[in-house]
Design an enzyme around this catalytic site. Structure first.
Site, PDB file in Angstrom:
ATOM      1  N   ASP A 231      57.081  44.841  45.158  1.00 56.93           N
ATOM      2  CA  ASP A 231      55.896  45.312  44.456  1.00 56.93           C
ATOM      3  C   ASP A 231      55.583  44.256  43.395  1.00 56.93           C
ATOM      4  O   ASP A 231      56.435  43.437  43.039  1.00 56.93           O
ATOM      5  CB  ASP A 231      56.108  46.694  43.838  1.00 56.93           C
ATOM      6  CG  ASP A 231      54.768  47.377  43.532  1.00 56.93           C
ATOM      7  OD1 ASP A 231      53.724  46.679  43.491  1.00 56.93           O
ATOM      8  OD2 ASP A 231      54.752  48.598  43.321  1.00 56.93           O
TER       9      ASP A 231
HETATM   10  C1  BGC Z   1      51.258  48.714  42.930  1.00 57.91           C
HETATM   11  C2  BGC Z   1      51.201  48.454  44.420  1.00 57.91           C
HETATM   12  C3  BGC Z   1      50.076  47.500  44.728  1.00 57.91           C
HETATM   13  C4  BGC Z   1      50.279  46.226  43.921  1.00 57.91           C
HETATM   14  C5  BGC Z   1      49.193  45.196  44.156  1.00 57.91           C
HETATM   15  C6  BGC Z   1      51.294  47.428  42.119  1.00 57.91           C
HETATM   16  O1  BGC Z   1      51.142  47.709  40.765  1.00 57.91           O
HETATM   17  O2  BGC Z   1      52.377  49.507  42.627  1.00 57.91           O
HETATM   18  O3  BGC Z   1      51.043  49.647  45.128  1.00 57.91           O
HETATM   19  O4  BGC Z   1      50.014  47.257  46.093  1.00 57.91           O
HETATM   20  O5  BGC Z   1      50.280  46.543  42.538  1.00 57.91           O
HETATM   21  O6  BGC Z   1      47.996  45.602  43.613  1.00 57.91           O
END
Ligand code: BGC
Length: 758
Positions: A231
């Site tokens: 993530d």
């Molecule tokens: C989120 C993810 C997301 C990523 C990219 C993170 O803060 O938890 O679900 O895909 O950001 O935007």
């Protein structure tokens, strides 16, 4: 084209390989020009494209391209319709091809443990079976277009509070039965190109550097073939993460972590083979996309129609007293509430889509030619009670035949990044509903919310429509449901509890550096059923404008073994006078008494369309897994012998048909025999019962219970036997020795033999 990825990796320098293991920037993977490897783009997801061009961020702050916001998972899961979710995936896959995106960051399958989680709107369900099936269908759809998905957030990321640090403390059985299966199903059924590890720690270790999670379970057990990405910002220790099985760090680390990898290989603390393998995995997925590019153009209008269709198939009719719905074109209707004009249709954060068009219910009702008056009553995005606005709303509602109040949560109430602290609607809305009820008995509430809300007025309004966050076309979908152009067929993918404190995680949610999942496997309906609690609306509930009758539940076997599959069928008849769809649910109830299990668990579902008077047979197949539970001595799934009940129902609390089956399982639990094994344990297992009775007789004789005098005095032998067995249940075998009834050696010898023969 068959690529020899190994050969390509062999040509890369150490620095190039380390570089491939992190992003080029916020959304791109690196390329290696001299070797003809282009950098590819990934983007959120899950329910539409959030493709950012210039100013990138992962919190949905900066604008992205105009796209279609499909219904978020909170609503689409309620369709209970795999084909529909797959169709949504196909459309998003095509959009991704048209806009050069290699991977859509989603679906998100985390379990809704508490209604407070700010991100529940992005998650499918409180039930792992439903979440897994929904995700697998969606992934199959997207990937049929040769675009990857990233199954997220792996794993046990069920709150937003302190999400980048907090440790989810979850026991092994709960992990296996509740928090892992949705991932497992999606991996096994649809092989996502990538899996995204979550921010949190699991039992103390960051998910991003958890070898058990990322390698043992994901790859070795489930056979995952793609690559794991972090993530955004989830990496703690880059080298440990790589060793544990995290191939790609996102976003870019500015080269710092790439250098860590280079250093570790150079000083011998990281085996270069691990790095090579990681790059091979990343490149295999990248080429899977690059070598299968499709010519696509964005069909925003078509996809908008599909988004409406998905919302229509998913919106849940919670209550319909006196058949207040559907509305008729002849009656005068008042739409009340800011959401009628400005619907809340998506959640905040990384999934936030720059919708090219948003339909409000008010506009769509007018476009359809319905006579609808309107008063705002309360503002869409605030909790402000304005006397004048309320007075006008009361007048408007009173003057109409029926009032439809559009209520729900303002944006600021729930979002990625933080959790709610309560489950209330804004006060101004609850007050408005009460006041309108005083003048208009024919009141319906339509809800726009990403997670359950308390409904203090639920007994007083005649109709409730749960539209959740319905995507950009929600207005048209709601109008079509309200006026009966579409017969509602959505079913709740979660329980709506009466109040927050009813929730099983209530005392262990948020707060602190650790969150203890003390409710264990009793999440959602598994808990409310076990506690026999009243709920506002149960899991699986959803009404239709027609009625369905269930009959003739049957299986292809009445006795089965732990390796058999089972076909379960039930006939469903539309007994009303409208065409409708029913999502038939099949639950399994373990009556073997082998261990504590939920009263029932969803193990199959199918949605079926029926004309008035029509009957169809709905069949599902149960796998051995449908009957099993996770045993932590075996560290494996286990099926006990005995009776199981198969239930077919219209909701988890509206079971229409049931039957029982006999399971003859060849599986046996390991015997755990030692001097502190209790009489209860010995007596309850057929393999040791005889020895248990033998020792118990010795004890009874010792205490005098077995004497002839006592036996003749006993007025009710059965009761006294039962009592003595109950008392003996907790006595450990060492007492036989301490009372001088057997020697330690004698007991140990028998236990040894029993263990060997079991
Ligand atoms: C989120 C993810 C997301 C990523 C990219 C993170 O803060 O938890 O679900 O895909 O950001 O935007």
């Amino acid at each position: 084209m068959e690529r020899n990825v190994k050969e390509l990796v062999a040509k890369m320098t150490l620095e190039e390989k380390a570089g491939m293991c992190s992003g080029q920037d916020f959304w791109h993977l690196k390329g290696v020009e001299r070797l003809g490897i282009p950098g590819v783009m990934v983007s959120d997801g899950p329910h539409g494209l959030r493709k950012q061009d210039d100013k990138a961020d992962h919190l949905g702050i900066n604008e992205s391209i105009r796209a279609v916001c499909f219904p978020p998972a909170v609503l689409s899961a309620c369709s209970f319709d795999r084909e529909l979710l797959e169709e949504m995936g196909v459309a998003i896959g095509k959009e991704a091809q048209a806009t050069d995106l290699s991977v859509i960051l989603g679906p998100a399958v985390n379990i809704k443990r508490s209604p407070l989680c700010g991100r529940n709107f992005e998650y499918y369900s409180e039930d792992p079976y439903l979440a897994g099936e929904a995700a697998a269908a969606f992934i199959n759809g997207v990937q049929s277009q040769h675009v990857g998905t990233s199954l997220k957030h792996f794993a046990a990321n069920n709150q937003e509070y302190n999400r980048m640090n907090c440790s989810s403390e979850v026991d092994e059985r709960t992990m296996r039965e509740i928090y892992l299966p949705a991932f497992e199903t999606a991996v096994k059924k649809s092989q996502p190109y990538t899996v995204m590890c979550s921010y949190n720690r699991l039992n103390g270790t960051f998910a991003s550097e958890h070898p058990w999670l990322l390698t043992e379970v994901l790859r070795d057990e489930w056979g995952f073939k793609g690559y794991v990405m972090s993530d955004w910002g989830a990496v703690n220790d880059r080298v440990e993460a790589l060793k544990a099985g995290l191939e790609l760090e996102m976003p870019a680390s500015g080269g710092i972590n790439d250098q860590e990898i280079v250093r570790a290989v150079t000083d011998g603390t990281l085996d270069e083979a691990i790095l090579n393998r990681s790059v091979e995995r990343i490149l295999s997925s990248v080429f899977r996309y690059l070598d299968n590019r499709q010519e696509e153009t964005l069909n925003l209008n078509d996809d908008h129609e599909l988004a409406r269709h998905i919302a229509e198939e998913s919106i849940v009719l919670l209550k319909n007293e006196d058949s207040i719905l559907p509305l008729s074109a002849e009656e005068s209707v008042a739409f009340i509430g800011g959401f009628a004009k400005t619907p809340r249709f998506q959640g905040g954060g990384s999934s936030h889509i720059n919708s090219f068009r948003v339909d409000s219910a008010l506009d769509m009702a007018a476009a359809a030619g319905y006579t609808v008056s309107y008063a705002q009553g309360y503002p869409a995005n605030d909790d402000v009670y304005e006397e004048d606005a309320v007075a006008e709303a009361i007048r408007t509602a009173a003057a109409a035949d029926k009032a439809v109040i559009f209520a729900g949560l303002p944006d600021s109430f729930e979002s990625e990044g933080y959790d709610r602290s309560h489950m209330h609607l804004p006060d101004c809305q609850n007050r408005l509903i009460d006041e309108i009820l005083r003048v208009q008995p024919n009141t319906i509430v339509v809800l726009h919310n990403g997670s359950p809300v308390e409904m203090p007025w639920r007994g007083k309004v005649k109709g409730i429509v749960e539209a959740y966050l319905g995507g950009q076309a929600v207005g048209g979908a709601v109008v079509n449901i309200l006026y009966g152009k579409v017969n509602p067929s959505g079913k709740l993918a979660e329980t709506l509890p009466i109040k927050l404190s009813d929730n099983p995680a209530h005392l262990n949610f948020g707060d602190g550096a650790e969150v203890h999942y003390q409710e264990g496997i009793f999440v959602g309906y598994r808990y409310y059923d076990a506690k026999e609690m009243e709920v506002a609306f149960p899991f699986g509930h959803g009404l239709s404008y027609t009625e369905f009758r269930y009959s003739n539940l049957r299986t292809d076997k009445s006795v089965l073994t732990d390796t058999d599959t089972l076909t379960v069928s039930v006939d469903v008849t539309n007994t009303g006078n409208r065409t409708g769809k029913e999502a038939v649910q099949f639950y399994v109830a373990d009556r073997t008494g082998t261990c504590r299990r939920p009263k029932k668990e969803l193990k199959g579902f199918k949605k079926v369309a029926l004309e008035p008077g029509e009957t169809k047979t709905v069949s599902v197949t149960f796998e051995p897994r449908s009957f099993s539970w996770y045993n932590t001595d075996l560290h494996d799934w286990f099926i006990g012998s005995g009776t199981y009940e198969i239930l077919a129902g219209s909701s988890s609390r509206d079971i229409r048909q049931s039957l029982t089956l006999q399971m003859n399982s060849a599986q046996k639990l390991p015997l755990k025999l030692h001097m502190n094994t209790t009489f209860g344990e010995l007596l309850s297992d057929p393999r040791t019962r005889e020895y248990g009775l033998f020792l118990k007789k010795k004890m009874d004789d010792f205490f005098g219970d077995g004497s002839e005098a006592n036996e003749s005095e006993s007025s009710d032998e059965a009761v006294s036997d039962a009592m003595s067995e109950a008392i003996a249940a907790s006595i450990p075998l060492r007492n036989v020795v301490s009372f001088g009834l057997c020697t330690k050696e004698e007991v140990a010898e028998v236990l040894e033999k029993l263990s060997q023969n079991s």
